[in-house]
Design an enzyme around this catalytic site. Structure first.
Site, mmCIF file in Angstrom:
data_model
loop_
_atom_site.group_PDB
_atom_site.id
_atom_site.type_symbol
_atom_site.label_atom_id
_atom_site.label_comp_id
_atom_site.label_asym_id
_atom_site.label_seq_id
_atom_site.Cartn_x
_atom_site.Cartn_y
_atom_site.Cartn_z
ATOM 1 C CG ASP A 72 -1.968 -0.972 1.304
ATOM 2 O OD1 ASP A 72 -2.949 -0.805 0.573
ATOM 3 O OD2 ASP A 72 -1.822 -1.933 2.057
ATOM 4 C CD GLU A 94 -7.733 3.046 1.579
ATOM 5 O OE1 GLU A 94 -7.190 2.528 0.593
ATOM 6 O OE2 GLU A 94 -8.543 2.457 2.294
ATOM 7 C CG ASP A 116 -10.090 -0.989 -3.758
ATOM 8 O OD1 ASP A 116 -10.507 -0.402 -2.750
ATOM 9 O OD2 ASP A 116 -10.698 -1.932 -4.304
ATOM 10 C CD GLU A 276 -12.491 2.633 -1.471
ATOM 11 O OE1 GLU A 276 -11.676 1.686 -1.440
ATOM 12 O OE2 GLU A 276 -13.321 2.836 -0.552
HETATM 13 P P1 FBP Z 1 -9.932 -1.324 1.490
HETATM 14 O O1 FBP Z 1 -10.231 0.093 1.087
HETATM 15 O O2 FBP Z 1 -9.620 -1.496 2.928
HETATM 16 O O3 FBP Z 1 -8.911 -1.930 0.580
HETATM 17 O O4 FBP Z 1 -11.296 -2.116 1.307
HETATM 18 C C1 FBP Z 1 -12.004 -2.016 0.124
HETATM 19 C C2 FBP Z 1 -12.505 -3.381 -0.262
HETATM 20 O O5 FBP Z 1 -11.467 -4.316 -0.277
HETATM 21 C C3 FBP Z 1 -13.185 -3.354 -1.610
HETATM 22 O O6 FBP Z 1 -12.264 -3.518 -2.659
HETATM 23 C C4 FBP Z 1 -14.173 -4.487 -1.477
HETATM 24 O O7 FBP Z 1 -15.291 -4.272 -2.282
HETATM 25 C C5 FBP Z 1 -14.541 -4.458 -0.007
HETATM 26 O O8 FBP Z 1 -13.483 -3.823 0.663
HETATM 27 C C6 FBP Z 1 -14.755 -5.825 0.548
HETATM 28 O O9 FBP Z 1 -15.234 -5.684 1.858
HETATM 29 P P2 FBP Z 1 -15.669 -6.943 2.750
HETATM 30 O O10 FBP Z 1 -14.408 -7.638 3.137
HETATM 31 O O11 FBP Z 1 -16.378 -6.329 3.919
HETATM 32 O O12 FBP Z 1 -16.570 -7.815 1.937
#
Ligand code: FBP
Length: 348
Positions: A72, A94, A116, A276
């Site tokens: 990251d 982020e 992401d 996002e």
């Molecule tokens: P981050 O911003 O912490 O990377 O989280 C984003 C994400 O990974 C998205 O890409 C994805 O849609 C979502 O979180 C998945 O969330 P969950 O684990 O709650 O299903």
């Protein structure tokens, strides 16, 4: 849309044409080119250019409390280094607690999610980089507090079996694919259109008991298939990687939901508005789809803070409209998320 024949426009040629539209077009082209260059480098890191174990090294937590891994941080740093060649008035990431202010004479602000879905790296699943470009406001302290309708460019890179670069400059959506032989993005899908009514949904269904009634009602209808009021069967997907989900929706249609829910910290969903939801909503609308909180068009929302979260429902326009109907007066009245209830902040 059919894949175009090979040989085609490179991202550099495409951006050069945009740079000829005037000073703003020139600035946007320069910034997008810089971000794309960083994405090629990040793609290399994600593919194992860095030691494989590096994804396991935890450095700390970012502004939003998420665990930061060194990839990251590397991705954030590569984007910053690339953007040093472009002129930027304000930058949000982020990985940074606050917006940063640079050249006051610059025409642009850039917001990024450098990597992401980085939790997927250890699992050898697709991750990506998301960006949003807005014109610098007269009072630059208001950068990243403007509605998403002000975006003039947005895109994302997807580091999957191929590296793709999805781009809108406000006139449709084009997809470029990295040619690894010469490290150049080439246009492979022009003017992508999301089919309006595809019976496929993506949601983390393990949270069903925490959802608000409108979301539960829509998903229950999907699951009932031909035996329910929708009178059609639905397919389901959940990759857990926003960039991969939106790429699929751009090519294949369907709807993605990360709604508000009743878990602690999820009252506005999980995804961040500035870097996002805004860019993904801009891309999806530019491809003929729709993006909503259930109550409001995502692009109409202006954030109060740079890391603000927002419920996100986007994809095929017919499916998004159907979900908005579930949030309408009768069903929406029983929702238990105060921000999004009838007199809620985001209800328009
Ligand atoms: P981050 O911003 O912490 O990377 O989280 C984003 C994400 O990974 C998205 O890409 C994805 O849609 C979502 O979180 C998945 O969330 P969950 O684990 O709650 O299903």
């Amino acid at each position: 849309m059919a894949r175009q024949s090979l040989g085609l426009t490179t991202l550099g040629e495409y951006l050069e044409r945009h740079s000829e539209t005037g000073p703003l077009g020139f600035s946007v082209a320069t910034a997008v080119d810089a971000i794309a260059t960083a994405c090629i480098e990040i793609s290399g890191l994600a593919r194992g250019g860095a030691p494989v174990t590096s994804a396991d090294i935890i450095l700390g937590t970012n502004a939003d409390g998420d665990v930061q891994k060194d990839l990251d941080i590397s991705a954030d740093w590569l984007i910053r280094r690339a953007l040093a060649s472009a002129s930027i008035a304000a930058f949000a990431s982020e990985e940074a607690a606050k917006p940063e202010f640079y050249d006051p004479a610059s025409l642009l602000c850039v917001a990024v999610d450098p990597l992401d879905g980085s939790a997927n790296l250890d699992l050898n699943m697709s991750v990506g980089t998301i960006f949003s470009i807005t014109p610098a406001p007269r009072d630059v302290s208001q950068a990243f507090r403007r509605p998403g309708t002000e975006q003039i460019a947005a895109g994302f890179a997807l580091y999957g079996p191929q590296t793709s670069f999805v781009l809108t400059l406000g006139d449709g959506v084009d997809i470029f694919t990295l040619d690894p032989a010469d490290a150049i993005f080439r246009l492979t899908r022009a003017r992508v259109r999301i089919p309006a009514d595809v019976s496929e949904f993506a949601i983390n269904a393990s949270n069903r008991r925490y959802w608000d009634p409108p979301v539960r009602a829509f998903i229950d209808e999907c699951l009932a298939g031909v035996e329910g009021p929708a009178d059609q069967d639905f397919n389901m997907r959940w990759i857990g990687s926003l960039v991969a989900e939106i790429y699929r929706i751009l090519l294949h249609g369907g709807v993605f939901l990360y709604p508000a829910d009743n878990r602690d910290g999820y009252g506005n969903g999980r995804l961040r508005l500035v870097y996002e939801a805004h860019p993904m909503a801009f891309i999806v609308e530019q491809a003929g789809g729709a993006a909503s909180t259930g109550y409001a068009r995502v692009l109409d929302l202006a954030p109060d803070t740079v890391h603000q979260r927002v419920p996100l429902i986007l994809g095929s326009s017919e499916q998004v409209r159907r979900i908005e109907q579930f949030h309408g007066p009768e069903i929406g009245a029983c929702t238990n998320a105060p921000l999004f209830a009838h007199r809620g902040f985001f209800r328009v």
